[in-house]
Scaffold this motif. Structure first.
Motif, PDB file in Angstrom:
ATOM      1  N   PRO A   1     -50.091  70.816  29.221  1.00 17.54           N
ATOM      2  CA  PRO A   1     -49.387  71.326  30.397  1.00 17.54           C
ATOM      3  C   PRO A   1     -50.213  71.072  31.659  1.00 17.54           C
ATOM      4  O   PRO A   1     -51.415  71.336  31.673  1.00 17.54           O
ATOM      5  CB  PRO A   1     -49.295  72.835  30.122  1.00 17.54           C
ATOM      6  CG  PRO A   1     -49.383  72.965  28.647  1.00 17.54           C
ATOM      7  CD  PRO A   1     -50.241  71.844  28.167  1.00 17.54           C
TER       8      PRO A   1
ATOM      9  N   SER B   1     -38.258  67.372  27.935  1.00 17.82           N
ATOM     10  CA  SER B   1     -37.796  68.465  27.061  1.00 17.82           C
ATOM     11  C   SER B   1     -37.808  69.793  27.818  1.00 17.82           C
ATOM     12  O   SER B   1     -36.872  70.587  27.705  1.00 17.82           O
ATOM     13  CB  SER B   1     -38.674  68.553  25.820  1.00 17.82           C
ATOM     14  OG  SER B   1     -40.029  68.661  26.198  1.00 17.82           O
TER      15      SER B   1
ATOM     16  N   LEU C   1     -34.619  72.317  28.549  1.00 13.63           N
ATOM     17  CA  LEU C   1     -34.622  73.730  28.134  1.00 13.63           C
ATOM     18  C   LEU C   1     -34.373  74.637  29.338  1.00 13.63           C
ATOM     19  O   LEU C   1     -33.590  75.588  29.253  1.00 13.63           O
ATOM     20  CB  LEU C   1     -35.957  74.087  27.468  1.00 13.63           C
ATOM     21  CG  LEU C   1     -36.167  73.479  26.079  1.00 13.63           C
ATOM     22  CD1 LEU C   1     -37.585  73.725  25.584  1.00 13.63           C
ATOM     23  CD2 LEU C   1     -35.167  74.060  25.080  1.00 13.63           C
ATOM     24  N   ARG C   2     -35.005  74.337  30.472  1.00 11.36           N
ATOM     25  CA  ARG C   2     -34.799  75.179  31.663  1.00 11.36           C
ATOM     26  C   ARG C   2     -33.358  75.072  32.153  1.00 11.36           C
ATOM     27  O   ARG C   2     -32.781  76.067  32.603  1.00 11.36           O
ATOM     28  CB  ARG C   2     -35.798  74.811  32.769  1.00 11.36           C
ATOM     29  CG  ARG C   2     -37.208  75.314  32.476  1.00 11.36           C
ATOM     30  CD  ARG C   2     -38.165  75.092  33.643  1.00 11.36           C
ATOM     31  NE  ARG C   2     -38.519  73.705  33.823  1.00 11.36           N
ATOM     32  CZ  ARG C   2     -39.473  73.063  33.130  1.00 11.36           C
ATOM     33  NH1 ARG C   2     -40.160  73.698  32.204  1.00 11.36           N
ATOM     34  NH2 ARG C   2     -39.728  71.800  33.366  1.00 11.36           N
TER      35      ARG C   2
ATOM     36  N   GLY D   1     -44.792  81.268  27.096  1.00 10.28           N
ATOM     37  CA  GLY D   1     -45.606  80.049  26.985  1.00 10.28           C
ATOM     38  C   GLY D   1     -45.703  79.558  25.554  1.00 10.28           C
ATOM     39  O   GLY D   1     -46.612  78.804  25.221  1.00 10.28           O
ATOM     40  N   LEU D   2     -44.776  79.987  24.681  1.00  7.96           N
ATOM     41  CA  LEU D   2     -44.818  79.567  23.275  1.00  7.96           C
ATOM     42  C   LEU D   2     -43.909  78.367  23.046  1.00  7.96           C
ATOM     43  O   LEU D   2     -42.947  78.171  23.799  1.00  7.96           O
ATOM     44  CB  LEU D   2     -44.336  80.721  22.371  1.00  7.96           C
ATOM     45  CG  LEU D   2     -45.182  81.985  22.409  1.00  7.96           C
ATOM     46  CD1 LEU D   2     -44.510  83.095  21.610  1.00  7.96           C
ATOM     47  CD2 LEU D   2     -46.569  81.693  21.844  1.00  7.96           C
ATOM     48  N   LEU D   3     -44.200  77.603  21.987  1.00  6.00           N
ATOM     49  CA  LEU D   3     -43.330  76.473  21.668  1.00  6.00           C
ATOM     50  C   LEU D   3     -42.016  76.977  21.095  1.00  6.00           C
ATOM     51  O   LEU D   3     -41.988  77.906  20.284  1.00  6.00           O
ATOM     52  CB  LEU D   3     -44.003  75.553  20.646  1.00  6.00           C
ATOM     53  CG  LEU D   3     -45.194  74.734  21.136  1.00  6.00           C
ATOM     54  CD1 LEU D   3     -45.732  73.863  20.013  1.00  6.00           C
ATOM     55  CD2 LEU D   3     -44.815  73.879  22.339  1.00  6.00           C
TER      56      LEU D   3
ATOM     57  N   ILE E   1     -35.529  72.401  19.575  1.00  7.11           N
ATOM     58  CA  ILE E   1     -35.835  71.354  20.561  1.00  7.11           C
ATOM     59  C   ILE E   1     -35.441  69.979  20.010  1.00  7.11           C
ATOM     60  O   ILE E   1     -34.960  69.118  20.750  1.00  7.11           O
ATOM     61  CB  ILE E   1     -37.330  71.393  20.994  1.00  7.11           C
ATOM     62  CG1 ILE E   1     -37.588  70.430  22.138  1.00  7.11           C
ATOM     63  CG2 ILE E   1     -38.274  71.132  19.861  1.00  7.11           C
ATOM     64  CD1 ILE E   1     -36.901  70.772  23.417  1.00  7.11           C
TER      65      ILE E   1
ATOM     66  N   PHE F   1     -41.882  65.749  24.523  1.00  9.12           N
ATOM     67  CA  PHE F   1     -41.361  65.636  23.158  1.00  9.12           C
ATOM     68  C   PHE F   1     -41.767  64.278  22.621  1.00  9.12           C
ATOM     69  O   PHE F   1     -41.609  63.283  23.349  1.00  9.12           O
ATOM     70  CB  PHE F   1     -39.832  65.755  23.166  1.00  9.12           C
ATOM     71  CG  PHE F   1     -39.217  65.697  21.790  1.00  9.12           C
ATOM     72  CD1 PHE F   1     -38.991  66.866  21.062  1.00  9.12           C
ATOM     73  CD2 PHE F   1     -38.873  64.478  21.214  1.00  9.12           C
ATOM     74  CE1 PHE F   1     -38.444  66.814  19.795  1.00  9.12           C
ATOM     75  CE2 PHE F   1     -38.329  64.426  19.939  1.00  9.12           C
ATOM     76  CZ  PHE F   1     -38.104  65.591  19.231  1.00  9.12           C
TER      77      PHE F   1
ATOM     78  N   ARG G   1     -48.322  74.625  41.453  1.00  5.46           N
ATOM     79  CA  ARG G   1     -47.107  73.828  41.213  1.00  5.46           C
ATOM     80  C   ARG G   1     -45.836  74.575  41.646  1.00  5.46           C
ATOM     81  O   ARG G   1     -45.664  75.753  41.380  1.00  5.46           O
ATOM     82  CB  ARG G   1     -47.003  73.473  39.733  1.00  5.46           C
ATOM     83  CG  ARG G   1     -45.667  72.822  39.398  1.00  5.46           C
ATOM     84  CD  ARG G   1     -45.694  72.129  38.083  1.00  5.46           C
ATOM     85  NE  ARG G   1     -45.842  73.018  36.958  1.00  5.46           N
ATOM     86  CZ  ARG G   1     -45.920  72.585  35.701  1.00  5.46           C
ATOM     87  NH1 ARG G   1     -45.890  71.303  35.451  1.00  5.46           N
ATOM     88  NH2 ARG G   1     -46.038  73.451  34.720  1.00  5.46           N
TER      89      ARG G   1
ATOM     90  N   ARG H   1     -42.573  78.298  38.356  1.00  3.75           N
ATOM     91  CA  ARG H   1     -42.129  78.580  36.989  1.00  3.75           C
ATOM     92  C   ARG H   1     -42.783  79.850  36.460  1.00  3.75           C
ATOM     93  O   ARG H   1     -43.957  80.096  36.717  1.00  3.75           O
ATOM     94  CB  ARG H   1     -42.488  77.403  36.077  1.00  3.75           C
ATOM     95  CG  ARG H   1     -41.555  76.248  36.207  1.00  3.75           C
ATOM     96  CD  ARG H   1     -42.084  74.999  35.560  1.00  3.75           C
ATOM     97  NE  ARG H   1     -42.696  75.182  34.244  1.00  3.75           N
ATOM     98  CZ  ARG H   1     -43.108  74.170  33.486  1.00  3.75           C
ATOM     99  NH1 ARG H   1     -42.958  72.940  33.889  1.00  3.75           N
ATOM    100  NH2 ARG H   1     -43.670  74.403  32.324  1.00  3.75           N
TER     101      ARG H   1
ATOM    102  N   ARG I   1     -50.349  78.509  26.611  1.00  2.21           N
ATOM    103  CA  ARG I   1     -49.775  77.162  26.497  1.00  2.21           C
ATOM    104  C   ARG I   1     -50.843  76.104  26.235  1.00  2.21           C
ATOM    105  O   ARG I   1     -50.647  75.215  25.418  1.00  2.21           O
ATOM    106  CB  ARG I   1     -49.050  76.786  27.797  1.00  2.21           C
ATOM    107  CG  ARG I   1     -47.596  77.135  27.787  1.00  2.21           C
ATOM    108  CD  ARG I   1     -47.111  77.314  29.192  1.00  2.21           C
ATOM    109  NE  ARG I   1     -46.946  76.059  29.882  1.00  2.21           N
ATOM    110  CZ  ARG I   1     -47.056  75.915  31.202  1.00  2.21           C
ATOM    111  NH1 ARG I   1     -47.392  76.942  31.962  1.00  2.21           N
ATOM    112  NH2 ARG I   1     -46.832  74.763  31.764  1.00  2.21           N
TER     113      ARG I   1
END
Ligand SMILES: Nc1nc2c(ncn2[C@@H]2O[C@H](COP(=O)(O)OP(=O)(O)OP(=O)(O)O)[C@@H](O)[C@H]2O)c(=O)[nH]1
Ligand SMILES: Nc1ncnc2c1ncn2[C@@H]1O[C@H](COP(=O)(O)OP(=O)(O)O)[C@@H](O)[C@H]1O
Length: 223
Positions: A14, A36, A40-41, A61-63, A69, A90, A126, A159, A170
């Motif tokens: 990240p 990816s 998702l967002r 912050g988890l996968l 996905i 991805f 960011r 974010r 993350r």
């Protein structure tokens, strides 16, 4: 130059600049950038079934689970079968890499190696335009007008998962999950790693590498 459609992936933790590098590759070579995290967002904003499921994972912050996905990305890739594409975010686990293997042979994997301290600093500065996924940084590439997207004039947001606690989780999770993916692509001879603290310094090397596979949009040859 080969007319085969390019199948490329950008890997990196990240904040490593995957989105920034992919944005530049997409512009320079006219290929599809598929992120990816962006999909998702978008699902979360639309409150789709996937979005409702994914929201809790992103906030912490988890996968997101592999099957969720993977099905999102397979659907998107099906729509882009006739174009060059570049994946951002991805595959992120070995299970995802194996799913991708079943539908294509990758030509190129770009791996961004960026120091941990640099990542932490970047993520806290960011800002993104949520509808397009365009990425800004208040120091590195600020928008023309503070807090406003250059193209649409709409507001930028930070974010949820760029908050310090989520960032630490993350970065740790990335390392664990990415190791076998990096090893897999290295063993296949398609992995190209780039190390540094500045995207602008890494970019010319990435550009040269991608140029060896596809023609730049604005090159003399292309006109
Ligand atoms: N200072 C600085 N900031 C950079 C550089 N490259 C990218 N950034 C900024 O760092 C932040 C992270 O870059 P992204 O391109 O979003 O990174 P990413 O790997 O896609 O991040 P994730 O979406 O979290 O996976 C953004 O705010 C970028 O504008 C750089 O060379 N220097
Ligand atoms: N391939 C993936 N597998 C599992 N979860 C993912 C994947 N891609 C994105 N996500 C989820 O979306 C979040 C944001 O992804 P992304 O925008 O790529 O940012 P980052 O690289 O900072 O995690 C991730 O933290 C994770 O929750």
């Amino acid at each position: 130059m080969a007319s085969k459609l390019l199948r490329a992936v950008v890997l990196g933790p990240p904040g490593s600049g995957k989105g920034t590098v992919c944005q530049r590759i997409a512009e320079s070579f006219g290929l599809q950038h598929l992120s990816s995290g962006h999909f998702l967002r978008e699902n979360i904003r639309a409150k789709s079934e996937v979005g409702v499921l994914a929201k809790q994972y992103l906030e912490q912050g988890l996968l997101v689970p592999d099957h969720v996905i993977t099905s999102v990305m397979m659907m998107e890739l099906e729509k882009k079968q006739s174009q060059h594409w570049l994946l951002d975010g991805f595959p992120r686990t070995l299970v995802q890499a194996e799913a991708l293997d079943r539908i294509c042979d990758l030509d190129l994997v770009i791996n961004l190696n960026i120091p941990f301290e640099t990542l932490k600093d970047r993520l806290s500065a960011r800002w993104i335009h949520p509808a397009s996924g365009r990425v800004y940084n208040m120091e590195f590439n600020p928008p023309d007008v503070h807090g406003i997207d250059d193209i649409t004039g709409e507001p930028l947001i930070q974010r949820e998962d760029d908050k310090p606690d989520a960032v630490a989780v993350r970065l740790r999770k990335y390392k664990e999950a990415a190791k076998p993916v990096i090893e897999l692509y290295k063993s296949r001879g398609v992995l190209h790693s780039f190390s540094g603290t500045e995207t602008n310094k890494i970019w010319p090397y990435v550009y040269t590498l991608v140029s060896s596979k596809v023609r730049p949009v604005h090159s003399k040859e292309a006109n």
